[in-house]
Design a protein around this motif. Structure first.
Motif, PDB file in Angstrom:
ATOM      1  N   GLU A   1       0.844  -1.201   0.000  1.00 50.18           N
ATOM      2  CA  GLU A   1       0.000   0.000   0.000  1.00 50.18           C
ATOM      3  C   GLU A   1       0.869   1.238   0.000  1.00 50.18           C
ATOM      4  OE1 GLU A   1      -2.546  -0.473   3.345  1.00 50.18           O
ATOM      5  OE2 GLU A   1      -4.022  -1.628   2.206  1.00 50.18           O
ATOM      6  N   ILE A   2       0.390   2.236  -0.680  1.00 46.01           N
ATOM      7  CA  ILE A   2       1.093   3.522  -0.672  1.00 46.01           C
ATOM      8  C   ILE A   2       0.188   4.512   0.057  1.00 46.01           C
ATOM      9  CG2 ILE A   2       2.080   5.356  -2.092  1.00 46.01           C
ATOM     10  CD1 ILE A   2       2.217   3.312  -4.398  1.00 46.01           C
ATOM     11  N   SER A   3       0.740   5.111   1.062  1.00 50.03           N
ATOM     12  CA  SER A   3      -0.066   6.097   1.800  1.00 50.03           C
ATOM     13  C   SER A   3       0.446   7.477   1.482  1.00 50.03           C
ATOM     14  CB  SER A   3       0.047   5.853   3.302  1.00 50.03           C
ATOM     15  OG  SER A   3      -0.463   4.582   3.596  1.00 50.03           O
TER      16      SER A   3
ATOM     17  N   ASN B   1      15.239   1.229  -4.819  1.00 47.95           N
ATOM     18  CA  ASN B   1      14.772   2.374  -5.609  1.00 47.95           C
ATOM     19  C   ASN B   1      13.271   2.372  -5.863  1.00 47.95           C
ATOM     20  OD1 ASN B   1      17.469   3.019  -5.792  1.00 47.95           O
ATOM     21  ND2 ASN B   1      17.724   1.933  -7.721  1.00 47.95           N
ATOM     22  N   ILE B   2      12.597   1.259  -5.569  1.00 52.69           N
ATOM     23  CA  ILE B   2      11.153   1.232  -5.836  1.00 52.69           C
ATOM     24  C   ILE B   2      10.360   0.998  -4.537  1.00 52.69           C
ATOM     25  CG2 ILE B   2       9.302   0.168  -7.187  1.00 52.69           C
ATOM     26  CD1 ILE B   2      11.527  -0.687  -9.198  1.00 52.69           C
ATOM     27  N   LEU B   3      10.649  -0.140  -3.911  1.00 54.90           N
ATOM     28  CA  LEU B   3       9.832  -0.469  -2.731  1.00 54.90           C
ATOM     29  C   LEU B   3      10.092   0.465  -1.546  1.00 54.90           C
ATOM     30  CD1 LEU B   3       9.778  -4.365  -2.837  1.00 54.90           C
ATOM     31  CD2 LEU B   3       7.836  -2.848  -3.034  1.00 54.90           C
ATOM     32  N   LYS B   4      11.372   0.726  -1.295  1.00 56.78           N
ATOM     33  CA  LYS B   4      11.699   1.573  -0.126  1.00 56.78           C
ATOM     34  C   LYS B   4      11.023   2.937  -0.188  1.00 56.78           C
ATOM     35  CE  LYS B   4      16.002   0.188   2.023  1.00 56.78           C
ATOM     36  NZ  LYS B   4      17.444   0.435   2.049  1.00 56.78           N
TER      37      LYS B   4
ATOM     38  N   LYS C   1       8.059   5.095   4.323  1.00 54.44           N
ATOM     39  CA  LYS C   1       7.366   6.154   5.076  1.00 54.44           C
ATOM     40  C   LYS C   1       5.895   5.778   5.102  1.00 54.44           C
ATOM     41  CE  LYS C   1      10.684   9.598   3.773  1.00 54.44           C
ATOM     42  NZ  LYS C   1      10.989  10.690   2.878  1.00 54.44           N
ATOM     43  N   GLU C   2       5.415   5.603   6.238  1.00 58.08           N
ATOM     44  CA  GLU C   2       4.026   5.150   6.392  1.00 58.08           C
ATOM     45  C   GLU C   2       3.094   6.134   5.705  1.00 58.08           C
ATOM     46  OE1 GLU C   2       0.829   2.912   7.353  1.00 58.08           O
ATOM     47  OE2 GLU C   2       2.915   2.323   7.554  1.00 58.08           O
TER      48      GLU C   2
ATOM     49  N   ARG D   1       8.536  12.158  -7.851  1.00 60.93           N
ATOM     50  CA  ARG D   1       8.952  12.349  -6.467  1.00 60.93           C
ATOM     51  C   ARG D   1       9.430  11.083  -5.767  1.00 60.93           C
ATOM     52  NH1 ARG D   1       8.893  17.376  -3.572  1.00 60.93           N
ATOM     53  NH2 ARG D   1       8.348  18.818  -5.214  1.00 60.93           N
ATOM     54  N   LEU D   2       8.799   9.965  -6.098  1.00 60.22           N
ATOM     55  CA  LEU D   2       9.067   8.787  -5.287  1.00 60.22           C
ATOM     56  C   LEU D   2       9.996   7.754  -5.937  1.00 60.22           C
ATOM     57  CD1 LEU D   2       5.562   8.157  -3.681  1.00 60.22           C
ATOM     58  CD2 LEU D   2       7.484   9.392  -2.753  1.00 60.22           C
TER      59      LEU D   2
END
Lengths: 542, 371
Positions: free
Chosen positions: A69-71, A96-99, A104-105, A132-133
């Motif tokens: 999930e991405i919050s 580079n992708i999952l972290k 960050k919750e 950004r991510l």
């Protein structure tokens, strides 16, 4: 088995205890029609279900899916990563992708962004994720599943996010490749010792390294409906004839094949004259040769997974040119080229001439030589054609065995071949010593030919000429040569005459200071390579 | 544009015709006619041919994209075009039949005594069929490739015998008498029947301005080769050349000349080498003739795929060849039919059409001549 059981076995049914398997006709003979290319849904579950079906996720072991999930601020989006294990880099995916997406919750945003997020219509989640991510260098957007699958299969990681009707494909390739080694089939004494490998990008990089020029174009296309093999077309934009480039692209884009796994297959798919036994496309594993030919105005085609570049157009005399030639003084190179041309003729014609002279034109031979041949053949029980066929067949067997057996046995095969053919066959009066000499000279001549496919055609034509020589003598050979020339002159390779006077003229290398022109048959944009005086240092400036 | 002739290709094709006719023993027929005076006769006829060709080239300057068939259409409409085309087709067919049989029979006699002529001819037929199917582009290239070796093979006839020939055979230079050499011997002009190419050459050239240059260069080459071959035969055999030498053995005299050629003591009988190289010339010649027939047929009927015509054309030629089962028939065709047919067609009919075309064109204006 006693008598009773035997009797039973004959007259009574006894079930077969051994399992047998016969391949039945396939009940699932799928119709040959194009599958629909669906657009990606904005619903996460729908996408996931579709992926499960298409990728057979229950049984496919190397396809990895990762739900998370991405919050972002107060909103939470369901997300899914899909990639192929073994061709992607785990570290890159983790770091580079999952972290960035998970650690960050809740991704805190500045008030301005927060305001935008609250106003859902203005907030662009896709841009936010990409800009950004995700800290990976190559990120592409796929709007349909077909494109997305192609990317996943070639080492991308696909990110599906709920509410987005796209897949964000992030490059995380980690294709294992062997190191660049010395060429196996085109070794040279002087000159670079690097060869192509099975990885397309490494191969294009090797060409780019040699031709350090912005006019080198490396275009990509895909061939094979199932394999989607990457194929690169490399040419010089300011040199190569545009029509030639267009023709190559046209042929590559109009191949309706399921798979393409090697450059050899592609060669047969795009050559001009199907019945032509000569190769019409140069296949080389040398980046330096490829670069030289690209600079001469030709086009190189590289196939992913194949360590050979295909170069078009290939003309007859190109197959008598060795990579070594340009590294030598032109006198030495030309000497070798003439030797190769002679050996080509010997490889094709010598056994045929021998058979025709001994069968029909013995008056042509000097008496001493004729007597030597006759006495050598005195005890041979076979007619000369059988003798030649026996020798040719034995030679082909030895050659084939030599290629197939492990290299440790190669020498043994050679010794056995030489002993059996050279000594035993002559001693046993199966073949005459003169014929052994003829076949040996022919074989050596054939080995001097630099191109592997070219020597194959030489072997076939040799058999053709032997037949003509046996039945019709020199007269038959002359007819064969005439047919050969007529056919050769009628062939073209990518619009360029396969055999022409100008190619004969240009076969010999001019001195380096006189080598100003490109091959006239190629009609390049820049017919001149360099000005009339290339060695300016020799001239006194006034 | 692909099939247009360059300077060398045009010369090669024209030279091929002459060399083929030398191999087919035309010089011997000249010698039979005029004896030792053949050289004088040939020099005289050469001058006439050069003058004739100069006139042709000057007229053809005005027809830059037309050949004799087009010109016949210009003066007599489709009817005359049809008639002239048929005459040319018959001429080319006859030439091919004579070439085929005159080459195959000596080869059979020399190397395949116990074999049926059809077997010997089969490989020849195969080669002609394949080469004709590949079209004129391929033929002109092949002709050029083999030109050098063909020319050398003819010149070698003169210089190959290490001077063992008899120069007395050349005299008296003016032959039997003035009348035989220059008047009745005029019929020898048929040896220059390669001139027929000049009537078809113009539209085939890639550079029209080269027409004159090609004409004079090819004339020089062909005249020299014919004279060289004639001198060679005269030097080896005293005239009249005995029937027992050629006719009874069904061997061309030129073949017998090659049997006397020695290359050092190592290679004593080199005739098979000559047969080897001459096979290329004869094959080229016949394929050229087939291409010529296909070209004319295509002009008449405008076929979509003209190369498909080559197989039927060759079938007719082969069929006709096997009607000739005696050397005497062959000689009759060559000496009496072909000879006068060539003279009438080339120096008669074609010249008249060309001249009439010139006058009609001048009257109407050459720009509109095609219409």
């Amino acid at each position: 088995m006693d008598f009773k059981n035997k009797f039973k076995h004959i007259f009574e049914y006894t079930p077969n205890k051994e399992r047998t398997f016969l391949l039945p006709l396939s009940p699932n003979n799928l119709p040959q029609q194009e599958e629909k290319n669906l657009d990606i849904y904005d619903n996460f579950d729908k996408n996931f279900e579709y992926l499960k079906v298409k990728y057979n996720l229950l049984i496919n072991s190397d396809i990895v899916t990762r739900e998370f999930e991405i919050s972002i601020s107060s909103k939470t989006f369901k997300a899914l990563l899909v990639f192929v294990d073994g061709i992607t880099n785990s570290d890159s995916i983790n770091n580079n992708i999952l972290k960035p997406l998970m650690l960050k919750e809740t991704i805190k945003m500045n008030p301005l962004k927060q305001a935008k997020l609250n106003n859902v219509q203005k907030f662009d989640l896709k841009d936010y994720l990409i800009n950004r991510l995700i800290s990976q260098n190559v990120v592409e957007i796929s709007k349909d599943f077909k494109d997305c699958f192609e990317k996943i299969n070639s080492g991308f990681v696909a990110l599906f996010v709920d509410t987005l009707n796209i897949a964000i494909c992030i490059e995380a390739k980690d294709l294992k490749a062997r190191a660049i080694t010395t060429p196996q089939s085109e070794s040279v004494v002087r000159g670079p010792q690097a060869s192509f490998i099975e990885t397309l990008r490494t191969n294009t990089a090797q060409i780019r390294k040699i031709i350090n020029n912005e006019n080198l174009i490396i275009e990509n296309t895909k061939v094979g409906k199932v394999t989607n093999t990457n194929v690169s077309i490399c040419y010089m934009k300011n040199i190569t004839n545009d029509n030639l480039v267009a023709e190559v692209k046209f042929r590559l884009n109009n191949l309706n094949v399921d798979s393409l796994t090697s450059s050899g297959e592609l060669e047969n798919l795009i050559k001009d004259n199907i019945p032509n036994l000569y190769p019409e496309i140069i296949a080389t594993e040398r980046p330096d040769k490829t670069s030289n030919l690209i600079l001469a105005g030709r086009i190189a085609i590289l196939v992913d997974g194949s360590p050979f570049a295909l170069i078009v157009p290939g003309l007859l005399l190109d197959f008598l040119v060795s990579t070594e030639d340009i590294n030598l003084n032109n006198v030495f190179a030309n000497f070798l080229k003439v030797i190769r041309a002679i050996s080509f003729l010997i490889a094709i014609l010598l056994p045929a001439i021998y058979i025709s002279v001994t069968t029909f034109h013995d008056e042509f031979l000097p008496t001493e030589l004729l007597l030597a041949i006759t006495s050598a053949r005195e005890k041979i029980p076979f007619p000369i054609i059988v003798e030649i066929i026996l020798m040719e067949l034995s030679f082909e067997l030895i050659r084939e065995a030599g290629i197939r057996v492990p290299s440790a046995f190669g020498q043994t095969i050679g010794i056995v071949g030489a002993l059996i053919l050279g000594e035993a066959a002559v001693t046993a009066n199966v073949v005459s010593p003169i014929l052994v000499i003829i076949i040996a000279i022919t074989a050596i001549s054939e080995f001097t030919l630099p191109d592997y496919s070219f020597s194959f055609s030489t072997r076939i034509f040799r058999i053709f000429y032997i037949t003509l020589g046996y039945f019709f003598g020199l007269f038959g050979i002359a007819c064969g040569i005439f047919m050969h020339f007529s056919i050769l002159f009628s062939y073209t390779s990518f619009g360029v005459p396969f055999f022409s006077y100008s190619s004969i003229k240009e076969y010999l290398i001019k001195p380096i200071w006189k080598n100003e022109k490109r091959n006239s048959n190629l009609n390049t944009k820049r017919p001149l390579k360099e000005p009339a005086i290339s060695m300016k240092w020799r001239k006194n400036e006034k | 544009m692909k099939s247009k002739l360059t300077f060398f290709e045009a010369i090669s094709i024209i030279a091929t015709i002459s060399i083929a006719q030398i191999i087919l023993d035309f010089p011997e027929y000249l010698i039979d006619n005029t004896g030792t005076g053949t050289i004088a006769n040939l020099l005289f006829l050469s001058i006439i041919t050069i003058i004739f060709c100069t006139i042709i080239s000057n007229i053809f300057k005005n027809f830059s994209n037309q050949d004799i068939i087009d010109i016949s259409e210009l003066i007599g409409g489709r009817f005359l075009k049809f008639i002239i085309s048929i005459i040319f087709i018959i001429f080319l067919e006859l030439s091919a039949v004579l070439a085929f049989s005159s080459f195959i029979y000596p080869i059979k006699t020399l190397y395949f005594q116990n074999t049926h002529p059809l077997f010997v001819a089969s490989i020849f037929i195969g080669a002609i069929l394949i080469a004709s199917n590949k079209g004129f582009f391929s033929t002109k290239k092949t002709a050029t490739v083999f030109l050098g070796i063909s020319v050398i093979s003819v010149v070698a006839l003169l210089f190959g015998d290490n001077g063992n020939y008899n120069t007395n055979n050349l005299i008296p230079f003016f032959g039997y008498d003035f009348r035989t050499t220059f008047q009745t011997g005029f019929s020898n002009i048929y040896i220059f029947n390669f001139v027929i190419m000049y009537f078809f050459l113009m539209p085939l050239l890639s550079r029209k301005n080269d027409y004159k240059k090609i004409m004079y260069s090819s004339l020089a080459i062909n005249l020299s080769l014919i004279i060289i071959a004639t001198i060679s035969i005269l030097l080896y055999y005293p005239t009249p050349i005995g029937k027992e030498l050629s006719t009874l053995n069904s061997l061309n005299t030129i073949f017998l000349v090659t049997r006397r050629i020695q290359i050092s003591s190592f290679l004593s009988q080199t005739d098979s080498i000559f047969v080897f190289f001459w096979s290329f010339v004869i094959l080229n010649y016949i394929v050229l003739l087939v291409n010529g027939i296909v070209y004319i047929l295509n002009k008449l009927f405008h076929y979509e795929n003209k190369q498909k015509l080559s197989a039927p054309t060759i079938s007719i030629i082969i069929g006709s060849v096997f009607f000739i089962d005696r050397i005497v028939q062959l000689e009759f065709l060559q000496k009496d039919i072909f000879k006068y047919f060539s003279i009438v067609l080339i120096f008669g009919i074609s010249s008249i059409i060309l001249i009439l075309g010139f006058f009609k064109g001048r009257k109407k204006g050459f720009k509109n001549a095609k219409k």
